[in-house]
Design an enzyme around this catalytic site. Structure first.
Site, PDB file in Angstrom:
ATOM      1  N   CYS A  80      51.068  29.151  49.234  1.00 50.86           N
ATOM      2  CA  CYS A  80      51.713  28.915  50.529  1.00 50.86           C
ATOM      3  C   CYS A  80      50.783  29.015  51.734  1.00 50.86           C
ATOM      4  O   CYS A  80      50.630  28.049  52.476  1.00 50.86           O
ATOM      5  CB  CYS A  80      52.872  29.878  50.700  1.00 50.86           C
ATOM      6  SG  CYS A  80      54.201  29.558  49.553  1.00 50.86           S
TER       7      CYS A  80
ATOM      8  N   LYS B  27      59.337  28.160  59.636  1.00 52.05           N
ATOM      9  CA  LYS B  27      58.721  28.416  58.326  1.00 52.05           C
ATOM     10  C   LYS B  27      57.192  28.338  58.427  1.00 52.05           C
ATOM     11  O   LYS B  27      56.465  29.234  58.003  1.00 52.05           O
ATOM     12  CB  LYS B  27      59.262  27.402  57.313  1.00 52.05           C
ATOM     13  CG  LYS B  27      58.478  27.275  56.036  1.00 52.05           C
ATOM     14  CD  LYS B  27      58.615  28.483  55.129  1.00 52.05           C
ATOM     15  CE  LYS B  27      57.569  28.452  54.039  1.00 52.05           C
ATOM     16  NZ  LYS B  27      57.863  29.189  52.874  1.00 52.05           N
TER      17      LYS B  27
ATOM     18  N   THR C 175      58.805  23.401  51.590  1.00 49.66           N
ATOM     19  CA  THR C 175      58.137  23.454  52.888  1.00 49.66           C
ATOM     20  C   THR C 175      57.652  22.039  53.202  1.00 49.66           C
ATOM     21  O   THR C 175      56.734  21.533  52.569  1.00 49.66           O
ATOM     22  CB  THR C 175      56.963  24.451  52.855  1.00 49.66           C
ATOM     23  OG1 THR C 175      57.507  25.711  52.482  1.00 49.66           O
ATOM     24  CG2 THR C 175      56.291  24.576  54.210  1.00 49.66           C
TER      25      THR C 175
ATOM     26  N   LYS D 184      47.980  26.332  52.166  1.00 44.84           N
ATOM     27  CA  LYS D 184      48.576  24.998  52.267  1.00 44.84           C
ATOM     28  C   LYS D 184      49.315  24.832  53.596  1.00 44.84           C
ATOM     29  O   LYS D 184      49.150  23.820  54.289  1.00 44.84           O
ATOM     30  CB  LYS D 184      49.537  24.807  51.085  1.00 44.84           C
ATOM     31  CG  LYS D 184      50.363  23.556  51.094  1.00 44.84           C
ATOM     32  CD  LYS D 184      51.079  23.381  49.767  1.00 44.84           C
ATOM     33  CE  LYS D 184      52.403  24.090  49.700  1.00 44.84           C
ATOM     34  NZ  LYS D 184      53.525  23.415  50.321  1.00 44.84           N
TER      35      LYS D 184
ATOM     36  N   GLU E 165      62.502  28.791  52.668  1.00 47.87           N
ATOM     37  CA  GLU E 165      62.464  30.005  51.834  1.00 47.87           C
ATOM     38  C   GLU E 165      61.329  30.901  52.298  1.00 47.87           C
ATOM     39  O   GLU E 165      60.298  30.421  52.776  1.00 47.87           O
ATOM     40  CB  GLU E 165      62.318  29.625  50.354  1.00 47.87           C
ATOM     41  CG  GLU E 165      61.065  28.819  49.996  1.00 47.87           C
ATOM     42  CD  GLU E 165      59.850  29.651  49.733  1.00 47.87           C
ATOM     43  OE1 GLU E 165      59.990  30.860  49.555  1.00 47.87           O
ATOM     44  OE2 GLU E 165      58.735  29.079  49.735  1.00 47.87           O
ATOM     45  N   PHE E 166      61.545  32.196  52.145  1.00 50.48           N
ATOM     46  CA  PHE E 166      60.509  33.168  52.512  1.00 50.48           C
ATOM     47  C   PHE E 166      60.222  34.108  51.335  1.00 50.48           C
ATOM     48  O   PHE E 166      59.912  35.275  51.516  1.00 50.48           O
ATOM     49  CB  PHE E 166      60.959  33.974  53.744  1.00 50.48           C
ATOM     50  CG  PHE E 166      61.208  33.109  54.959  1.00 50.48           C
ATOM     51  CD1 PHE E 166      60.145  32.612  55.707  1.00 50.48           C
ATOM     52  CD2 PHE E 166      62.492  32.755  55.335  1.00 50.48           C
ATOM     53  CE1 PHE E 166      60.369  31.797  56.817  1.00 50.48           C
ATOM     54  CE2 PHE E 166      62.730  31.943  56.438  1.00 50.48           C
ATOM     55  CZ  PHE E 166      61.661  31.463  57.181  1.00 50.48           C
TER      56      PHE E 166
HETATM   57  C1  UDX Z   1      54.008  34.028  51.141  1.00 54.96           C
HETATM   58  C2  UDX Z   1      54.975  34.562  52.198  1.00 54.96           C
HETATM   59  O1  UDX Z   1      54.814  35.972  52.328  1.00 54.96           O
HETATM   60  C3  UDX Z   1      56.386  34.192  51.867  1.00 54.96           C
HETATM   61  O2  UDX Z   1      57.274  34.652  52.863  1.00 54.96           O
HETATM   62  C4  UDX Z   1      56.381  32.659  51.792  1.00 54.96           C
HETATM   63  O3  UDX Z   1      57.499  32.016  51.927  1.00 54.96           O
HETATM   64  C5  UDX Z   1      55.507  32.226  50.629  1.00 54.96           C
HETATM   65  O4  UDX Z   1      54.185  32.639  50.964  1.00 54.96           O
HETATM   66  P1  UDX Z   1      53.131  34.772  48.765  1.00 54.96           P
HETATM   67  O5  UDX Z   1      52.302  33.533  48.765  1.00 54.96           O
HETATM   68  O6  UDX Z   1      53.892  35.117  47.530  1.00 54.96           O
HETATM   69  O7  UDX Z   1      54.221  34.721  49.934  1.00 54.96           O
HETATM   70  O8  UDX Z   1      52.137  35.976  49.058  1.00 54.96           O
HETATM   71  P2  UDX Z   1      51.950  37.135  50.136  1.00 54.96           P
HETATM   72  O9  UDX Z   1      52.407  38.421  49.579  1.00 54.96           O
HETATM   73  O10 UDX Z   1      52.510  36.762  51.442  1.00 54.96           O
HETATM   74  O11 UDX Z   1      50.351  37.192  50.217  1.00 54.96           O
HETATM   75  C6  UDX Z   1      49.590  36.027  50.552  1.00 54.96           C
HETATM   76  C7  UDX Z   1      48.113  36.303  50.454  1.00 54.96           C
HETATM   77  O12 UDX Z   1      47.690  37.165  51.497  1.00 54.96           O
HETATM   78  C8  UDX Z   1      47.658  36.967  49.156  1.00 54.96           C
HETATM   79  O13 UDX Z   1      46.468  36.348  48.724  1.00 54.96           O
HETATM   80  C9  UDX Z   1      47.389  38.416  49.559  1.00 54.96           C
HETATM   81  O14 UDX Z   1      46.432  39.040  48.744  1.00 54.96           O
HETATM   82  C10 UDX Z   1      46.881  38.211  50.977  1.00 54.96           C
HETATM   83  N1  UDX Z   1      47.028  39.404  51.835  1.00 54.96           N
HETATM   84  C11 UDX Z   1      48.274  39.886  52.116  1.00 54.96           C
HETATM   85  C12 UDX Z   1      45.908  39.992  52.395  1.00 54.96           C
HETATM   86  O15 UDX Z   1      44.770  39.559  52.178  1.00 54.96           O
HETATM   87  N2  UDX Z   1      46.073  41.070  53.237  1.00 54.96           N
HETATM   88  C13 UDX Z   1      47.288  41.568  53.535  1.00 54.96           C
HETATM   89  O16 UDX Z   1      47.357  42.543  54.300  1.00 54.96           O
HETATM   90  C14 UDX Z   1      48.425  40.970  52.952  1.00 54.96           C
END
Ligand code: UDX
Length: 436
Positions: free
Chosen positions: A263, A207, A120, A266, A151-152
C-alpha cells in the site's frame, strides 16, 4: 443481505469473511479459477492471522461461497469491488482489471445494484463508475448506485481492524447507498461519529492522504535518524520525547529500513503521479518517497563498510523477509531489496523468516548465494554478522549464547527492535538506525 465481493485477494477475502461472519450471505468472486477452487477447500493463498479459521467456519455455516461466475455474482444486492490496482511504471494505478470487472457487471446485471469500491483507485473513479453505468444502462431500466468505501486494513491485524474500525468513510451522492451501508456497518460501528459521509472524490483522497501521511511520518523520522547519528543522539529518546506531545502522537515514528508492503509505496507513488499529471507542485510527498527509496542503500553501505574488502569471502545471516511481521507478504519488502543489494558482494546470505520462507524461495530464485535456514539459529557460527529486517516477536529476545557465536559478534538491526546497551553488556556489538 446478499453480498458479492469481486476480487478474492487480501482485501476481498478479509472483507468477505468478516461480512459472512456477521451473518450475511457472501459470495467471493474471482476470475482466477485456481484460487476459487482452493478457497472452496478453505485453502488461503497467503498468511493472515485468524483468516483461515474465519473462512472455514463461514463455509460450514453456508454464509460464504466462492464463484468465478459474474452471472451468479450479479444476483446480489451489494457488490464490493476489491480488485487489485497495481502500479504502472510511471507510478499511476493500473485500472485494467477494474475496468474489465465493470464491463462484466454491465453485461450480467439484471437488477438494481449498489456498487461499492474498496480498491484504492484514482481520485474520480467512483464518479466514473457512476456515469459509466448511468450512461450504459439507460435502456435497461436498471439502476446502479456507486459508492467509495476505502479500506484501512493493516496486514497482520486485518480481521481486528475490520471488526473494530477507527472510521468508516462513505463517498457517495446516493441516499440509497448511505441507508444500506449505515445498516450494514451498524454492528461494528455504533459510534455515529465514526461513520463519515462525503463526496466520492473526498473519500478517495482521504484514503490516499491517510497512507501518504503515515508514510511521510516514517520518512520524516528516518531523516531525523540521520541527524541523530551525526550528533550522537539516541533516536529512541528523541521519539519518546516527541511523542508525549499529543499533537505528534507516538504511532509510525519508528525509524528503520523504511516502509514497504502493498500500500504505502504504491499509494504514495500514485498520489505523486496525480500531482504531476495535474501540474500540482509536489514537495513533501516526493521527499517522503525519496527518503524511503534511499533507506535500504544507506543500510547496505553501512553493512558493507563494516565487512570491508573481504566481504565476498564472508557469510551473513538475515532474519526477517516479509515487509512487516505477522504476514508472509513480500511485496516491496525492504529485506528482499537489501538481499538483492548485498548478494553481489557477499559469499553467502543465510535467511530465516517465521512465515515467508516459501514465498521468498520463489521470489529470490535467481539468486544463487542464498541459503534458506530451517530454524532461526541454524548456521549462526558460520556467519560474520546478523542483520534483522522485520520486527517479528521471534527476534525480540535473541539467545545470547547463540549470538555470541557470530564471527564478528555484531547485530545490524534494521528495525531498531533490540536494546543496544543490553547487548553491549554481554559483549555483542550493535548497529541500529539513528543510534551511534
Ligand atoms: C497500511 C495502512 O496502515 C492501512 O491502513 C492501509 O489501508 C493499508 O496499508 P500495511 O501495508 O498492512 O497497512 O502496513 P503498516 O502496518 O501500515 O506498515 C507499513 C510499512 O511501514 C511497513 O513496512 C512497516 O514496517 C513500516 N513502518 C511502520 C515503519 O517503518 N515505521 C513505523 O513506525 C511504522
Amino acid at each position: 443481505m446478499n453480498i458479492t465481493i469481486i476480487g478474492a485477494g487480501y482485501v476481498g477475502l478479509v472483507t468477505g469473511a468478516c461480512l459472512a461472519n456477521m451473518g450475511h450471505s457472501v459470495a467471493c468472486l474471482d476470475i482466477n479459477k485456481r484460487v476459487i477452487s482452493s478457497l472452496k477447500k478453505s485453502k488461503i493463498p497467503f498468511y493472515e492471522p485468524g483468516l483461515s479459521d474465519l473462512v472455514s467456519k463461514n463455509i460450514v455455516n453456508n454464509n460464504l461461497t466462492f464463484t468465478s461466475s459474474y452471472g451468479t455474482g450479479c444476483k446480489s444486492d451489494l457488490i464490493f469491488l476489491c480488485i487489485d490496482t497495481p502500479s504502472n511504471e510511471d507510478g499511476s494505478a493500473n485500472m485494467n482489471n477494474f475496468h474489465k470487472a465493470l464491463n462484466l457487471i454491465l453485461k450480467n446485471a439484471k437488477k438494481d445494484l449498489l456498487l461499492i469500491t474498496k480498491s484504492t483507485a484514482p481520485i474520480g473513479t467512483t464518479s466514473f463508475v457512476q456515469s459509466f453505468f448511468s450512461r450504459n444502462l439507460k435502456n435497461k431500466k436498471i439502476k446502479i448506485d456507486a459508492c467509495s468505501n476505502p479500506e484501512f486494513l493493516r496486514e497482520g491485524s486485518a480481521i481486528n481492524d475490520f471488526q473494530n474500525p477507527e472510521r468508516i468513510i462513505l463517498g457517495t451522492y446516493s441516499k440509497k447507498a448511505i441507508k444500506i451501508l449505515r445498516q450494514l456497518y451498524l454492528p461494528i460501528c455504533q459510534d455515529k461519529k465514526k461513520l463519515i459521509i462525503m463526496s466520492p472524490e473526498s473519500a478517495e483522497l482521504t484514503k490516499y492522504s491517510s497512507n501518504a501521511f503515515l508514510a511521510t511520518k516514517i520518512s520524516f523520522m528516518n531523516e531525523i535518524a540521520k541527524i541523530s547519528e551525526v550528533v550522537d543522539a539516541n533516536i529512541h529518546d528523541v521519539r519518546a520525547g516527541m511523542s508525549l506531545d499529543p499533537r505528534i502522537g507516538k504511532e509510525f515514528l519508528s525509524s528503520g529500513l523504511g516502509f514497504g508492503g502493498s500500500c504505502f509505496p504504491k499509494d504514495l507513488a500514485a498520489l505523486i503521479r496525480f500531482q504531476e499529471e495535474n501540474n500540482i507542485p509536489t514537495g513533501v510527498l516526493e521527499g517522503a518517497k525519496r527518503v524511503n527509496d534511499k533507506q535500504v542503500n544507506n543500510f547496505a553501505k553501512k553493512i558493507l563498510k563494516f565487512l570491508g574488502k573481504n566481504s565476498s569471502s564472508l557469510s551473513i545471516t538475515i532474519w526477517g523477509l516479509s515487509f512487516k511481521p505477522n504476514t508472509d507478504d513480500l511485496r516491496e519488502s525492504l529485506s528482499i531489496k537489501l538481499i538483492r543489494t548485498l548478494a553481489p558482494h557477499i559469499k553467502l546470505i543465510q535467511v530465516y523468516d517465521p512465515a515467508a520462507m516459501k514465498k521468498a524461495k520463489k521470489e529470490l530464485e535467481d539468486i544463487s548465494n542464498i541459503s534458506y535456514l530451517n530454524s532461526q539459529y541454524q548456521g549462526i557460527e558460520k556467519s560474520s554478522i546478523l542483520v534483522i529486517c522485520t520486527e517479528w516477536d521471534h527476534f525480540l529476545s535473541p539467545k545470547i549464547e547463540k549470538i555470541i557465536q557470530l564471527k564478528s559478534k555484531i547485530i545490524f538491526d534494521g528495525r531498531n527492535m533490540l536494546d543496544k546497551a543490553e547487548l553491549n553488556s554481554v559483549g555483542i556489538k550493535y548497529q541500529g538506525i539513528g543510534l551511534k
